[in-house]
Design a protein around this motif. Structure first.
Motif, mmCIF file in Angstrom:
data_model
loop_
_atom_site.group_PDB
_atom_site.id
_atom_site.type_symbol
_atom_site.label_atom_id
_atom_site.label_comp_id
_atom_site.label_asym_id
_atom_site.label_seq_id
_atom_site.Cartn_x
_atom_site.Cartn_y
_atom_site.Cartn_z
ATOM 1 N N ARG A 189 -4.119 6.923 -4.102
ATOM 2 C CA ARG A 189 -5.262 7.255 -3.242
ATOM 3 C C ARG A 189 -4.791 7.932 -1.955
ATOM 4 O O ARG A 189 -5.399 8.891 -1.480
ATOM 5 C CB ARG A 189 -6.038 5.975 -2.907
ATOM 6 C CG ARG A 189 -7.535 6.159 -3.124
ATOM 7 C CD ARG A 189 -8.279 4.856 -2.925
ATOM 8 N NE ARG A 189 -7.993 3.896 -3.961
ATOM 9 C CZ ARG A 189 -7.785 2.591 -3.713
ATOM 10 N NH1 ARG A 189 -7.819 2.125 -2.492
ATOM 11 N NH2 ARG A 189 -7.531 1.768 -4.710
ATOM 12 N N ARG A 190 -3.680 7.406 -1.419
ATOM 13 C CA ARG A 190 -3.168 7.980 -0.173
ATOM 14 C C ARG A 190 -2.768 9.449 -0.382
ATOM 15 O O ARG A 190 -3.078 10.309 0.431
ATOM 16 C CB ARG A 190 -1.964 7.172 0.302
ATOM 17 C CG ARG A 190 -1.633 7.453 1.733
ATOM 18 C CD ARG A 190 -0.544 6.544 2.232
ATOM 19 N NE ARG A 190 -0.917 5.139 2.222
ATOM 20 C CZ ARG A 190 -0.052 4.145 2.332
ATOM 21 N NH1 ARG A 190 1.222 4.399 2.441
ATOM 22 N NH2 ARG A 190 -0.456 2.895 2.345
ATOM 23 N N ASP A 200 -5.762 11.575 -0.582
ATOM 24 C CA ASP A 200 -6.279 11.867 0.756
ATOM 25 C C ASP A 200 -5.523 13.028 1.379
ATOM 26 O O ASP A 200 -6.128 13.937 1.963
ATOM 27 C CB ASP A 200 -6.154 10.637 1.662
ATOM 28 C CG ASP A 200 -7.215 9.609 1.326
ATOM 29 O OD1 ASP A 200 -8.101 9.942 0.515
ATOM 30 O OD2 ASP A 200 -7.148 8.491 1.860
#
Lengths: 325, 127
Positions: free
Chosen positions: A24-25, A28
């Motif tokens: 997820r990071r 982003d």
């Protein structure tokens, strides 16, 4: 079969949640870069449109335009001096340029923007690769995949264990039941080739033995002499069988690696079985006789590679045995 | 009991310090980013100024007005600015390295304290 390595749940090393978090990071970060890319693209569009305008302006000596006045109002006006522009160079510096010179400045600016876009795209590609890696890892650990890591035991040479180590690091994800895949590297292929070579040599030697014994049989076809040779055979076999522990001791003396112990266990396990077969021959003469010869050839095969390769590596030998069984 | 409490307090203090250092590092990164962007812009300006003719009119926007400037003067100003930004970037690099070193040593110290706490607790469990 034999326990040679460690089996770890992938999810215990890389918990699914953690990998998802990491992915997820990265996602982003990708989104952020995407925004930057869009911004740059907007700049490029602006740049090209203003370039078109600047190139068209000096076509006429004056243009009738609507002059913006305040935020909402316009009034008709006239644009003159169409070939004189004040260009912002950046950092508050302006220069008076003709439209042609301005077009050149804008072209250079466009090129700089393109370069930025390219570098951004490269960064994004890297990030995407990273993200896909994380995703795959998360999926695999969620599926309950296990990592099988076998120690690459090598006692004679110091360089090979290092190679084995890097290999296991390079291929940390081994599909279940696909043990072979982990070892299909050059090192292992080389070892296998060497083993095949030795095997062939042994087989040829054994063949020679077989033909010799066969001659003996043809020369003395009666059963009593056959019995004698069988007895001889049994004697030599039992001698070899008694040699076996010595061999395994030799192997184990090289170090107490788990794989080595396994190979030792293997040999000691095999011994009784062979002895039984050896004791069988006297009951059924001819067939048992050939059987004993086969047994002997087979015995040499197990013994010899172990003596020769055992000093090099114990793992391939045990694998070889595995295939044979 | 008292020893563990003391160690815990020490750990907390160290963790706070580490947090502070990490904040400083991220701040440093932001400032660096800003300066790098400015450096790029200044380099572009310098390139354009170099391409200008000697007699070209150059203005500098000061507040709401454009002030006419000598080309040579503008050129010198931009160069000075680039030098300044480069020096600043170097300084930031040095501080960043310093901070990272501090961060690492703090991390190590924290790890040690944690180990001590663990060993203490293990000893207690045995006793």
């Amino acid at each position: 079969m034999e326990k040679k390595g460690t089996v770890t749940q992938l999810s215990s090393i890389y918990p699914a949640e953690e990998t998802q978090k990491a992915s997820r990071r990265v996602q982003d970060a990708i989104a952020e870069r995407e925004q930057q890319l869009n911004q740059l693209k907007a700049f490029i569009d602006d740049n090209t449109s203003i370039m078109n305008l600047v190139q068209k302006l000096p076509d006429e000596t004056h243009h009738n335009i609507m002059v913006p006045f305040g935020k909402a109002a316009f009034f008709p006006g006239r644009l003159i001096h169409t070939n004189e522009l004040t260009v912002l160079l950046g950092e508050g510096y302006y220069a008076e340029r003709t439209s042609k010179q301005t077009a050149e400045i804008l072209k250079r600016r466009g090129k700089a923007l393109e370069a930025q876009v390219e570098s951004l795209k490269a960064i994004m590609q890297d990030l995407k690769a990273e993200a896909s890696f994380f995703d795959v890892t998360a999926d695999e650990s969620a599926e309950g995949l296990v990592e099988i890591r076998e120690d690459y035991v090598e006692e004679a040479s110091g360089t090979l264990p290092a190679a084995g180590h890097t290999k296991s690091e390079n291929t940390p994800f081994v599909e279940v039941g696909d043990k072979k895949g982990a070892y299909e590297d050059e090192e292992y292929i080389r070892l296998l080739a060497r083993m095949a070579e030795l095997e062939k040599e042994e087989e040829e030697a054994a063949k020679g033995d077989v033909s010799n014994e066969n001659e003996q049989i043809q020369n003395e076809p009666n059963s009593t002499s056959g019995q004698i040779t069988t007895d001889e055979e049994v004697g030599s076999l039992s001698v070899e069988a008694s040699e076996m522990p010595a061999v395994s001791k030799e192997v184990s003396s090289h170090g107490d690696y788990p794989a080595l112990n396994n190979s030792m266990m293997n040999t000691s396990l095999e011994q009784p079985r062979e002895k039984k077969e050896v004791q069988a021959p006297p009951t059924a003469n001819k067939t048992a006789f050939t059987g004993s010869i086969v047994e002997r050839a087979h015995d040499i095969r197990t013994n010899m590679p172990e003596q020769q390769i055992g000093t090099r590596s114990s793992k391939p030998v045990s694998r070889f045995k595995m295939q044979r069984k | 009991m008292a020893a563990t409490k003391e160690l815990q307090r020490e750990l907390e203090n160290k963790a706070n310090d580490l947090n502070k250092i990490q904040k400083d590092i991220s701040k440093n990164h932001q400032v660096r980013k800003k300066y790098t962007i400015q450096l790029g812009e200044n380099e572009l300006v310098l390139k354009e100024l170099d391409l200008l003719n000697e007699d070209a009119n150059v203005y500098k926007l000061i507040g709401p007005v454009l002030v006419k400037q000598d080309l040579a003067e503008a050129n010198a100003n931009v160069r000075k600015r680039i030098d300044y930004i480069s020096a600043e970037l170097k300084r930031l690099d040095a501080t960043l390295q310093d901070l990272e070193e501090k961060q690492n040593s703090k991390k190590e110290a924290i790890f040690k304290v944690q180990q001590r706490i663990q060993s203490l607790q293990a000893g207690k469990a045995k006793a």
